[in-house]
Structure formats: structure tokens, C-alpha cells
Design an enzyme around this catalytic site. Sequence first.
Site, PDB file in Angstrom:
ATOM      1  CB  SER A 110     -15.488  25.002 -29.029  1.00 47.54           C
ATOM      2  OG  SER A 110     -15.564  24.227 -30.200  1.00 47.54           O
ATOM      3  CB  SER A 123      -0.927   0.001   1.216  1.00 50.11           C
ATOM      4  OG  SER A 123      -0.188  -0.173   2.409  1.00 50.11           O
ATOM      5  CE  LYS A 152     -20.124  25.841 -27.081  1.00 52.56           C
ATOM      6  NZ  LYS A 152     -20.243  24.471 -27.529  1.00 52.56           N
ATOM      7  CB  THR A 185     -40.677  26.484  -8.086  1.00 52.58           C
ATOM      8  OG1 THR A 185     -41.835  26.891  -8.791  1.00 52.58           O
ATOM      9  CG2 THR A 185     -40.459  27.423  -6.903  1.00 52.58           C
ATOM     10  CG  HIS A 186     -41.913  22.951 -10.711  1.00 55.75           C
ATOM     11  ND1 HIS A 186     -42.118  21.659 -10.346  1.00 55.75           N
ATOM     12  CD2 HIS A 186     -42.574  23.717  -9.809  1.00 55.75           C
ATOM     13  CE1 HIS A 186     -42.889  21.619  -9.260  1.00 55.75           C
ATOM     14  NE2 HIS A 186     -43.169  22.865  -8.914  1.00 55.75           N
ATOM     15  CD  GLU A 217     -19.702  21.874 -19.307  1.00 55.09           C
ATOM     16  OE1 GLU A 217     -20.024  20.972 -20.074  1.00 55.09           O
ATOM     17  OE2 GLU A 217     -19.159  22.922 -19.685  1.00 55.09           O
ATOM     18  CG  ASN A 246     -17.496  25.407 -24.154  1.00 54.81           C
ATOM     19  OD1 ASN A 246     -18.518  25.929 -24.582  1.00 54.81           O
ATOM     20  ND2 ASN A 246     -16.705  24.658 -24.896  1.00 54.81           N
TER      21      ASN A 246
HETATM   22  N1  ARG Z   1      -1.158  -1.250   5.173  1.00 52.76           N
HETATM   23  C1  ARG Z   1      -2.077  -1.688   6.148  1.00 52.76           C
HETATM   24  C2  ARG Z   1      -3.372  -0.896   6.007  1.00 52.76           C
HETATM   25  O1  ARG Z   1      -3.347   0.084   5.399  1.00 52.76           O
HETATM   26  C3  ARG Z   1      -1.524  -1.504   7.526  1.00 52.76           C
HETATM   27  C4  ARG Z   1      -2.087  -2.412   8.561  1.00 52.76           C
HETATM   28  C5  ARG Z   1      -1.630  -3.801   8.340  1.00 52.76           C
HETATM   29  N2  ARG Z   1      -2.005  -4.672   9.389  1.00 52.76           N
HETATM   30  C6  ARG Z   1      -1.938  -5.996   9.266  1.00 52.76           C
HETATM   31  N3  ARG Z   1      -2.295  -6.691  10.261  1.00 52.76           N
HETATM   32  N4  ARG Z   1      -1.594  -6.566   8.135  1.00 52.76           N
HETATM   33  O2  ARG Z   1      -4.405  -1.270   6.485  1.00 52.76           O
END
Ligand code: ARG
Length: 461
Positions: free
Chosen positions: A277, A23, A283, A155-156, A290, A285
Site C-alpha cells: 500500500s 476495422s 499491507k 457453507t454460508h 482482485e 495486498n
Molecule cells: N471488416 C468486416 C467485418 O469485420 C469485413 C466484412 C465486410 N463485408 C462487407 N460486406 N462489408 O465484418
Amino acid sequence: MAKMWAGRFTKELNKEVNDFNSSISFDGVMFESDIIGSIAHATMLGKQGIISEDDSKLICKTLSEILEDIKNGNLELDLEAEDIHMFIEAELTNRIGEVGKRLHTSRSRNDQVALDVRMHLRKEANEVMALILDLINAIIEIAKNNKETIMPGYTHLQRAQPITFANHLLAYAAMLKRDYQRFSDAFERMNYSPLGSCALAGTTYPIDRNMTAELLGFYGPTENSLDGVSDRDFCCEFASAASICMMHLSRFSEEIIMWCSWEFKFIDLDDAYSTGSSIMPQKKNPDICELVRGKTGRVYGDLMTLLTMLKGLPLAYNKDMQEDKEAIFDAFTTLKQCLSIFTPMLQTIKVNKDNMRNAAAKGFINATDLADYLVKYGMAFRDAYKISGSIVAYCIENNKVLETLSLDEYKKYSDLFKDDVYEAINLEKCTFKRNSFGASAVESVEKQIELINEFLKSINE
Ligand code: ARG
């Protein structure tokens, strides 16, 4: 690189599994929270005699150096690491050997990550709240200059009754005030420290959770160790607050898109905040609006991701929860981006007061006032409503407007009509006479501005 948890395993992790599991590519942004959290933990371990004071000091000093090095670009995050927590701990151990290995005493990544996310989101929430206040201030400024700018209220999406542009704008200030409060409420509920919940069951070490909570600016420690590691309510609450705020920005955007169309021309966007555009030279825009409208869906998606990810998870920590970060970080990033561009875009609009006034003069927007006129002279509102409706029908059939009907024509519908009917249906009169609390009259709008200013002042106190 050998895993910290390698002890129990006989084989290296498969490369694809490693990437799937990792992660750090998205939790790396929490490096500062992670390090500051660890410094508090190490300080507490030292004070409680769980590790020696010297070890505690060395760990804290080295962690501060690591923080500086990452900030200065002298230390790059290693994307091969499993997550930011493992990376920092490994770096610490690289630098000070054995002593670094003592940091994780009576702590788990489960309480560590729960802590880091909270600390990171505190910063994010503060930034969002400041941006919401900027937008409220921008709205107040434009409202002040448009207290007497008459426009049709809808309204509407049908012309309904005349209002002032100030009153219309201040509706958004009211919405944004609630947005601010939602973030602030969620913040108050979230600001408790899960550190010391450990893996899920707490610990036998004599830790002091109050001390770490205080060092890190929390109101106190969370009350239950399982909840401490498995609670992500605050992510849902923030994503929900972000979704509602985006919904408000999206409605505002939709109106701006309409207002700057040729059909309305109530406002013009500044050139710096619109795009052209590639084929149609005429144009201009409203792309920003958006995109804000479009990105609203994405933030709703983040909220759904979080709610669905948590639904059905048994206590306590489950790896599913690693999915919280991309969703909640994206919600904050998107909202911050939208708010920071929306405010200057709004500040630079040109208000075409004449076009608003002209649009308000059409569409029998004063028909309610015509009915109210008869009510003032004693007629029941339902009867007055019916007569007013018949007069409108007569006007449409004969291509006339209420202002140009003769008194004789009026009298055909009721004897109560006198010369003063023209004043009663005068657009300025009917707009500025609506002086009930929260309405369009100058004094009502001024009261609204006063109240919202009081709210802004109360925040700074
Ligand atoms: N990278 C993990 C998370 O974001 C950290 C916690 C991991 N804990 C574990 N018991 N594997 O959740």
C-alpha cells in the site's frame, strides 16, 4: 486511397465515416489467418481451372512473402485501410498488378471474415486450453502435498464440516476440467469452413469447398451458404465458456483473498505476487486475485456484447457483425492473461497448515459426527440431530467444546453415549473417515487425483 468498391460511387468517403467504418485497428491481428486462408483459396482456384495455375502460384508465393514481411516488421499495416482483408489484397495487387486482382474471384469478404475469425479463434482456444491444463496441474501438485491438511469446510461462510485442503482444491480442478471441455466442444462445433459461401448465395464457379476446408485443417465445409456467413455462434460459445471459466477463477480468487487475510491466515501469497500500500506499511495486498475478480465482469460484458449484437440481425451478413471481434478478442486476451498469472501465483503460495487445523478445531465442526455417533448406536438421525444441537447450545452457554465435555455431561442427553464418543468426534477421525467417493479422506482424494490424471492423459493421446 481509392476504395476497391469505388466503381459504384461518385464521391470519396467522408474521413470520419472512413474511420468509423474501418476495422483494421482491431482485425489486423488476423493477418496470418487471412493470408493463409487466401493461399488456400488461390490454390483451389488454380486447381479448379478458375484462374490459371501460373496466376495461382504467383498469388500464393506473393502472399507468403507478404506474410513474412508483416511478421518481420518490414510491412506495416496501413490504418487507413478499411480492414485487414482489403489491406492484404491491395498489397498483393501493388506487388503483382493484374494477377492480384484475380484472387477475390468467387469469394466475398463475408465468407473471408467468417473464415478468418474461425481460424484465429482456433489458435486462441488452443492457447486457453493449454493454460487451463497448466492450472489443473498446479492444483494437483498442491493437493498432493495437502492430502492430510485439515481445514474447516464452509457453507454460508459458516464453519460446517472438516475437510482436507486437497479436497477443497480439487473442486477447482473439477471446475477447470469442465472449462476445458467447454472450449474443446465449442472448438469441435466451430471447426467447419465457411469459405465458398461467398457473399451469401454461393457461386456459379466450379469451386471445391472440400479442398479449401481440408487445406485449412477444417473437418469440412459449413452446410449452408447463408449460415456460413452469418453464424457467429462460436463467438458466443467461446465467450460463454470464457465467462464461466472467469467466474471460476473469480470464486477461487475470492477464497484466496479471504484465506490470506489476517482473519484467516490459511495461506500466504509470495511477495512476487502481491503488492503493497502507498500509505499503510503493514499491507500486503492480493491485487492479482482482485483484478481477476474484477476482470470477470469485463468478460461477461463481452458475452453480452456478442449476444446483443446478433439479436435481431436478419440473414445474412450485416455490418453490425464487425463488432464481434473486439468483444471476442478481449474475452480471450483477458482470460489468457488471468490464467497465465493465476497459475504461478498459486504455485508459490505458502500453506499454513497449523492455522487451518486450528480453525477447524473451533466452531463445532464435528457436531454432525456427534449425531452420526448416536445413529450408529441405533437412534434415528432426526432425534440424534436434535440432541447434538442441544449439546452444542449447552457448550456455547458454558464456554465449552465437544471434546472437553465429560461423559456424565454427555449421558445427561442420552444413555447411548460411551467412552468411544471422544474418538468419534476427533477431528482427524471424522475427516479421514469420510471416505465416500469424492470426499475428503486420503483415499477419496487420491481417487480424485487419479481420475483427473486420467483425463489429462486422455487429452495427450
Ligand atoms: N471488416 C468486416 C467485418 O469485420 C469485413 C466484412 C465486410 N463485408 C462487407 N460486406 N462489408 O465484418
